[in-house]
Design an enzyme around this catalytic site. Structure first.
Site, PDB file in Angstrom:
ATOM      1  N   HIS A  88      32.561 -90.778 -19.021  1.00  0.00           N
ATOM      2  CA  HIS A  88      33.564 -90.323 -19.608  1.00  0.00           C
ATOM      3  C   HIS A  88      33.244 -89.758 -21.126  1.00  0.00           C
ATOM      4  O   HIS A  88      33.328 -88.657 -21.455  1.00  0.00           O
ATOM      5  CB  HIS A  88      34.898 -91.335 -19.682  1.00  0.00           C
ATOM      6  CG  HIS A  88      35.970 -90.434 -20.274  1.00  0.00           C
ATOM      7  ND1 HIS A  88      37.427 -91.007 -20.285  1.00  0.00           N
ATOM      8  CD2 HIS A  88      36.146 -89.354 -20.878  1.00  0.00           C
ATOM      9  CE1 HIS A  88      38.322 -90.209 -20.928  1.00  0.00           C
ATOM     10  NE2 HIS A  88      37.605 -89.246 -21.401  1.00  0.00           N
ATOM     11  N   GLU A 156      33.857 -83.875 -25.559  1.00  0.00           N
ATOM     12  CA  GLU A 156      33.394 -85.237 -25.978  1.00  0.00           C
ATOM     13  C   GLU A 156      32.869 -85.069 -27.288  1.00  0.00           C
ATOM     14  O   GLU A 156      32.822 -86.137 -28.208  1.00  0.00           O
ATOM     15  CB  GLU A 156      32.574 -85.975 -24.676  1.00  0.00           C
ATOM     16  CG  GLU A 156      33.611 -86.264 -23.698  1.00  0.00           C
ATOM     17  CD  GLU A 156      34.709 -87.326 -24.181  1.00  0.00           C
ATOM     18  OE1 GLU A 156      34.296 -88.301 -24.760  1.00  0.00           O
ATOM     19  OE2 GLU A 156      35.827 -87.023 -23.849  1.00  0.00           O
ATOM     20  N   HIS A 160      34.092 -86.921 -30.415  1.00  0.00           N
ATOM     21  CA  HIS A 160      33.784 -88.130 -30.912  1.00  0.00           C
ATOM     22  C   HIS A 160      32.240 -88.169 -31.500  1.00  0.00           C
ATOM     23  O   HIS A 160      32.067 -88.674 -32.375  1.00  0.00           O
ATOM     24  CB  HIS A 160      33.643 -88.982 -29.647  1.00  0.00           C
ATOM     25  CG  HIS A 160      35.057 -89.206 -28.746  1.00  0.00           C
ATOM     26  ND1 HIS A 160      36.027 -90.051 -29.403  1.00  0.00           N
ATOM     27  CD2 HIS A 160      35.265 -88.833 -27.582  1.00  0.00           C
ATOM     28  CE1 HIS A 160      37.047 -90.095 -28.398  1.00  0.00           C
ATOM     29  NE2 HIS A 160      36.837 -89.284 -27.474  1.00  0.00           N
TER      30      HIS A 160
END
EC number: 4.6.1.19
Length: 433
Positions: A88, A156, A160
């Site tokens: 993920h 992502e 992040h």
């Protein structure tokens, strides 16, 4: 403090002692504390990860295909290998369990495929892995639930990866003296390469499928497991440290999260296992299903997705509501908001003025963004009907609006490190229509 008894051994900063690494690796003090283990501020954020000092390796178990009767090749193209979880993301959480997101727009990317195929990351013996080989691994093990896998990678990294202080371009210029002439543009790309390389490396070290199989926990249409059985199996393979698991509305296992502290720069890949900072899990104590990939419910549908919801947002304790700009009023008509399930988890919030965002500098709520691409992703506690941000469900304001129709107050997200001294604290209650 996290693991205080352990971290005392790391306290103190003696900058005269340095690691000696080959060119390209960080050269940092050897006795820095672990991330989130410091008792005084550490200014060198190329050697110490802050504010996102808790690193989560999060893995999916996506089992439901988009359509029935796929053969194994088609199934693995969509969901990844039948005997492996998929990635993920690698997330930097703050020390109290919240998390920053979409931190630096100047570092955002819109491509991964081309970057990893470029000459800069291929035919170079100094790289741990060539870009095209890394890309092949991502295509196999980092799968999106919408079929566009690269869109998940981009999401992502922007959400992040840009928040990792030890991956900033200015750090690379220190670690790479022989390539310093390449400059910030190259280092920006190198950070992208390293984010995906390190994420994949850590994923490979945490082979959840094998960890569970060692304890006779394997995918099955019929067998169910207890939460304690799953957590015990994972803990025994994760240095005695607990993992965090999550389930869907059918109580079927869908995610596993591994928490870590970090020793030095993330480029060192020295991850120290840590017990979870969050305890909220949708998995019940009993009857957890671990379905094989390809499993479909009898009505041939995968797990339910929540529909778009529409409603108003009320202020707890003090009364009032949010208007279309995201500000707090006490008199007049509350605005209608849409709560939209994001492609990659969490929720987007939208009024007729635009998508809502929480500005990172002051954590101020504003609902005027025209694009959903970088809109804030909100938490939503369905049981309590409250909205949150970065793991916290507390909001606040410096002043309360008066009873007049034109009196409005700015709303801020509250965390342990930001806005904790605001005079008014409350929750945002989403009232579905």
């Amino acid at each position: 403090m996290i693991l205080a008894s352990v971290l005392k051994a790391f306290q103190g900063l003696q900058t005269g002692l340095q690691h000696s690494y080959q060119d390209g690796s960080p050269s940092c003090p050897i006795n820095l504390p672990l991330s989130c283990g410091n008792e005084t501020a550490i200014s060198d954020l190329c050697c110490f990860e802050y504010p996102g000092g808790i690193l989560l390796m999060t893995q999916f178990w996506n089992y439901a295909p988009s359509k029935p009767n796929l053969n194994r090749t088609e199934l693995e193209e969509e969901l990844g290998p039948v005997d492996s979880f998929t990635i993920h993301g690698l997330w930097p959480d703050d020390c109290m369990g919240g998390y920053p997101q979409f931190c630096k727009r100047d570092l955002f990317i819109d491509d991964v495929d081309y970057l990893l195929k470029s000459d800069a990351f291929n035919n170079d013996d100094t790289l741990p892995i060539q870009g095209e080989e890394l890309l092949n691994n991502l295509n196999k093990y980092w799968k999106s639930n919408n079929g566009n896998h690269e869109s998940l990678w981009i999401h992502e990294y922007n959400k992040h990866g840009t928040c990792l202080s030890t991956l900033q371009p200015q750090c690379y210029s220190r670690w790479n003296p022989t390539t310093s002439q390449k400059g910030p543009k190259y280092y920006k790309k190198k950070a992208v390469y390293d984010y995906f390389r390190i994420s994949y490396d850590l994923f490979q070290k945490l082979n959840t499928y094998e960890m569970l199989a060692k304890h006779n926990i394997t995918p099955s249409n019929d067998t169910s497991y207890t939460k304690s059985e799953i957590l015990s199996a994972l803990s025994s393979e994760f240095q005695g440290t607990q993992a965090h698991i999550n389930c869907n509305s059918q109580n079927a296992l869908t995610e596993v999260w591994y928490y870590h502290q970090l020793n030095g720069s993330i480029l060192n890949e020295d991850f120290i296992p840590l017990d979870p900072l969050r305890s909220m899990s949708r998995c019940k104590d009993q009857g957890i299903k671990y379905y094989p990939k390809g499993y479909q419910r009898r009505d041939n549908r995968g797990p339910n997705k929540k529909p778009i919801s529409r409603g108003t947002i009320r202020i707890s304790q003090y009364g009032g509501f949010l208007i279309k700009t995201g500000r707090w009023m006490k008199r007049g008509t509350p605005a209608n908001f849409e709560l939209i399930e994001s492609k990659y988890g969490n929720y987007l919030l939208k009024s007729r003025m635009g998508y809502c965002t929480v500005h990172n500098d002051k954590s101020q709520l504003d609902c005027s963004s025209r694009s959903p691409d970088y809109a804030t992703q909100f938490d939503y506690n369905e049981e309590k009907g409250i909205l949150g941000y970065s793991g916290s469900f507390e909001w606040g304001a410096e002043s309360a609006p008066k009873n007049g129709r034109t009196s409005r107050s700015v709303v801020f997200a509250v965390s342990n490190e930001k806005n904790s001294n605001l005079k008014y604290k409350f929750q945002l209650k989403f009232n579905r229509k």
